[in-house]
Motif scaffolding. Structure first.
Motif, short mmCIF file in Angstrom:
data_model
loop_
_atom_site.label_atom_id
_atom_site.label_comp_id
_atom_site.label_asym_id
_atom_site.label_seq_id
_atom_site.Cartn_x
_atom_site.Cartn_y
_atom_site.Cartn_z
N LEU A 23 0.84 -1.19 0.00
CA LEU A 23 0.00 0.00 0.00
C LEU A 23 0.87 1.24 0.00
CD1 LEU A 23 -2.89 -0.69 2.50
CD2 LEU A 23 -2.93 -0.56 0.02
N ASN A 24 1.61 1.36 1.08
CA ASN A 24 2.42 2.54 1.30
C ASN A 24 3.11 3.03 0.04
OD1 ASN A 24 2.31 3.67 3.78
ND2 ASN A 24 4.50 3.39 4.13
N ASP A 25 3.96 2.17 -0.48
CA ASP A 25 4.79 2.58 -1.59
C ASP A 25 3.96 2.94 -2.81
OD1 ASP A 25 6.72 1.99 0.11
OD2 ASP A 25 7.74 0.51 -1.14
N ARG A 26 3.19 1.98 -3.26
CA ARG A 26 2.58 2.19 -4.56
C ARG A 26 1.46 3.21 -4.51
NH1 ARG A 26 4.74 -3.62 -5.83
NH2 ARG A 26 6.61 -2.67 -5.02
N PHE A 27 0.78 3.24 -3.38
CA PHE A 27 -0.33 4.17 -3.25
C PHE A 27 0.16 5.60 -3.17
CE2 PHE A 27 -4.81 4.32 -1.93
CZ PHE A 27 -5.24 3.28 -2.74
N LEU A 28 1.18 5.78 -2.39
CA LEU A 28 1.64 7.13 -2.14
C LEU A 28 2.32 7.74 -3.35
CD1 LEU A 28 2.92 6.92 1.48
CD2 LEU A 28 0.81 7.86 0.59
N ALA A 29 2.84 6.88 -4.20
CA ALA A 29 3.60 7.40 -5.33
C ALA A 29 2.69 8.12 -6.33
CB ALA A 29 4.35 6.26 -6.01
N ARG A 30 1.39 7.98 -6.19
CA ARG A 30 0.44 8.62 -7.11
C ARG A 30 0.87 8.36 -8.55
NH1 ARG A 30 -2.66 13.35 -6.65
NH2 ARG A 30 -0.87 14.62 -7.20
N ASP A 31 0.88 9.43 -9.36
CA ASP A 31 1.27 9.22 -10.75
C ASP A 31 2.76 9.51 -10.95
OD1 ASP A 31 0.84 11.74 -9.98
OD2 ASP A 31 -0.26 12.38 -11.76
N ARG A 32 3.43 9.76 -9.84
CA ARG A 32 4.83 10.14 -9.89
C ARG A 32 5.67 8.93 -9.51
NH1 ARG A 32 5.42 14.78 -9.92
NH2 ARG A 32 3.48 15.22 -8.85
N PRO A 33 6.85 8.77 -10.11
CA PRO A 33 7.70 7.66 -9.66
C PRO A 33 7.99 7.76 -8.17
CG PRO A 33 8.74 8.88 -11.46
CD PRO A 33 7.39 9.44 -11.27
N LEU A 34 8.12 6.61 -7.55
CA LEU A 34 8.33 6.54 -6.11
C LEU A 34 9.56 7.34 -5.66
CD1 LEU A 34 7.49 5.29 -3.43
CD2 LEU A 34 8.90 3.33 -4.00
N GLU A 36 10.86 9.99 -6.87
CA GLU A 36 10.59 11.42 -6.80
C GLU A 36 9.79 11.77 -5.56
OE1 GLU A 36 8.94 13.04 -10.37
OE2 GLU A 36 10.46 12.12 -11.64
N SER A 37 8.82 10.94 -5.24
CA SER A 37 8.01 11.20 -4.05
C SER A 37 8.86 11.17 -2.79
CB SER A 37 6.88 10.17 -3.94
OG SER A 37 5.94 10.39 -4.96
N ARG A 38 9.74 10.18 -2.75
CA ARG A 38 10.59 10.07 -1.57
C ARG A 38 11.46 11.30 -1.42
NH1 ARG A 38 14.09 5.19 -0.34
NH2 ARG A 38 14.62 5.06 -2.56
N LEU A 39 11.98 11.74 -2.55
CA LEU A 39 12.84 12.91 -2.55
C LEU A 39 12.07 14.14 -2.10
CD1 LEU A 39 15.77 13.28 -3.25
CD2 LEU A 39 15.13 14.02 -5.51
N LEU A 40 10.90 14.30 -2.66
CA LEU A 40 10.02 15.42 -2.32
C LEU A 40 9.83 15.46 -0.81
CD1 LEU A 40 8.45 17.35 -4.15
CD2 LEU A 40 6.45 15.93 -3.81
N LEU A 103 0.58 14.27 -0.20
CA LEU A 103 1.11 12.95 0.15
C LEU A 103 0.84 12.65 1.61
CD1 LEU A 103 4.61 12.87 -1.59
CD2 LEU A 103 2.57 11.60 -2.21
N ASP A 104 1.05 13.68 2.41
CA ASP A 104 0.81 13.59 3.83
C ASP A 104 -0.62 13.18 4.12
OD1 ASP A 104 2.58 13.89 5.82
OD2 ASP A 104 1.85 15.87 6.43
N GLU A 105 -1.53 13.86 3.47
CA GLU A 105 -2.95 13.56 3.68
C GLU A 105 -3.29 12.14 3.27
OE1 GLU A 105 -5.57 16.40 1.77
OE2 GLU A 105 -4.33 17.98 2.67
N ARG A 106 -2.73 11.74 2.13
CA ARG A 106 -3.02 10.40 1.66
C ARG A 106 -2.48 9.37 2.64
NH1 ARG A 106 -4.39 9.51 -3.72
NH2 ARG A 106 -3.29 7.53 -3.70
N SER A 107 -1.34 9.68 3.19
CA SER A 107 -0.73 8.80 4.17
C SER A 107 -1.64 8.68 5.38
CB SER A 107 0.61 9.39 4.60
OG SER A 107 1.61 8.43 4.52
#
Lengths: 296, 296
Positions: A23-34, A36-40, A103-107
């Motif tokens: 869930l965590n990884d794939r869900f949070l990544a939205r349409d952006r590669p993971l 990039e999200s982690r970096l953000l 991302l925070d909210e989705r988390s």
DNA sequence: TCCATTCTCTGACTCTAGTCAGACGACTTG
DNA sequence: CAAGTCGTCTGACTAGAGTCAGAGAATGGA
């Protein structure tokens, strides 16, 4: 190692990676590669790229490219450092901040969703058990290493130690007063400094001064506020005792201040007994000693 | 949803995915792609490719290619099914079994290593907390769905229900004796069957028979042995009550056998009170009823 | 001042993990 | 027995996640 414990850990790993990981990884990544999200996420309120690389353990070329892509999307700006113009500073734009908050909210939503499927009592049990697992897993990744007192990590510990005592002691504290224990004293062969780190950040330390065949003198015991309650103090103490025994010390001695109640409780429960003052330490109210079993 | 609970879940996710996730996946995969390792694992003692695909949720072309690669490495053999020659059966070779056992060992070693860093007391606390998290996380992924009694999943539940009662009842049990509740009775508008599934495997069920404006009749409550202690029975019961209320039933009634002590305890604690026998069910010793709050 | 080191960036790759469409033989069913 | 469905395979793609070897500026130290 107990087999049923190992089996439990494996079941845990399996269930948790399926549930949480996927869930965590794939869900949070939205349409952006993971990546990039982690970096953000890690950029937070602005950070130099060098530390980002270290925190995420990524190749410099890769990070560079990820940043460029985030920049192209208008989520991040970079600029060269003022002091050292080799380093790049990354900072979130307004859009970037909005994206991170999203991302925070989705988390949050994901976590809430998980909890909502459970009835109240079990929800509370789950959260309590998660807190336990989290703390203990954190404790399990703390590493101990004999460190040179001039190492930045050690320096951080010693400064934090002094700062804390200054707050807690009646009348403050200064490393220059009382009995000194300088870098040279905390370095073999005179003594040593043991530092506990979580990932790469220091969370505790403890020093020993050796006196030939006499008792080793314990100094500079400190555990970071964020890491208390993990049994770190006890592990530090045990490791220091091991080191003292290995150096042929027959006992460990220490003095401490009445304000450090939890430390005093630790020493007592670890088998230290109060002894008459064996030195004239300005800051001390109690003196303790523990005879060590001989080292083979 | 309580904010601190959500925050705890997020901290847990973060710590756990870092610690467990990263290790687990990448470490275990050895020099082989993760997909192949997973497949190797799932094949177990031989399995048809169709079910492998379903279990791992992978594209048929992809699985085909993975199998070919494992075959080339001499870890797997495939052959066409005897009965239906469209299906392929995958089976581990000696090397394949050795490889799987090695993965197993590494998994154990990883778990043991984690535990070994902790002192005894905390090790036990960690394992206990992991057991809690695992069970509750499992419980949280159970899904409830009104299911047609002829659906294979429902059929499995009803068979398991009958088999269990046959073991536990003094003198056995048969669906054909006592008061019948056939497929037609457990299907709207006469009634319904609620099935609880974990991923896709059935772990519990419960049926309702509607009698116009009279009390709904609860039947076929069953929870799989592997899923007991997760509060599933209570959740099934609550969901069935919700369904009954929604259908306008003023109350829920049920009869039960004295051998089912934990079920009886559940009914009592859920607010059911024992009433005089309202039918002549052969297998029943106790009759219960609970008045429902009106449905808006 | 100059040489080594640090930090970042670029180009050229690789490997994993898929997806999608279509082909083809094996069954099933009217 | 013809038509449709099922299970598998192949070929042709794509995207993500990284690695590696320099290049080139900036800095620090002898």
């Amino acid at each position: 190692m107990d087999e049923t414990m190992v089996a439990q850990v494996r079941r845990f790993n399996r269930v948790v990676t399926q549930q949480v990981g996927a869930l965590n990884d794939r869900f949070l990544a939205r349409d952006r590669p993971l990546g990039e999200s982690r970096l953000l996420w890690e950029i937070g309120e602005g950070r130099d790229v060098r530390s980002l690389r270290a925190a995420l353990g990524l190749d410099s070329g890769y990070v560079s490219r990820l940043l460029r892509s985030l920049e192209a999307a208008g989520l991040v700006t970079t600029q060269r450092g003022a002091a050292d113009r080799r380093v790049t500073l990354a900072r979130l734009t307004g859009d970037g901040r909005a994206e991170r908050d999203l991302l925070d909210e989705r988390s949050d939503a994901l976590a809430a969703e998980l909890l909502e499927t459970l009835p109240h009592r079990q929800r509370e049990r789950l959260v309590a058990a998660m807190a336990d697992v989290e703390r203990l897993l954190t404790a399990a990744t703390v590493r101990f290493a004999v460190t040179d007192p001039d190492d930045p990590v050690a320096q951080h510990c010693l400064r934090a130690y002094a700062a804390e005592l200054d707050v807690r002691f009646d009348g403050g504290f200064s490393l220059d007063r009382g009995i000194r224990a300088d870098a040279a004293d905390l370095r073999p062969p005179n003594g040593l400094l043991l530092v506990a780190t979580l990932h790469a950040t220091p969370v505790g330390c403890g020093g020993l001064l050796f006196h030939d065949a006499g008792p080793a003198h314990l100094k500079r015991m400190w555990v970071d506020e964020s890491a208390r309650g993990l049994g770190l103090g006890r592990r530090l103490l045990e490791e220091l005792e091991r080191q003292a025994a290995e150096h042929g010390a027959p006992a460990v001695r220490l003095e401490t201040n009445a304000a450090l109640t939890e430390a005093i409780a630790l020493y007592r429960s670890a088998g230290y007994t109060e002894v008459p003052a064996f030195n004239a330490e300005l800051y001390a109210h109690h003196w303790f000693e523990k005879v060590l079993p001989p080292w083979e």
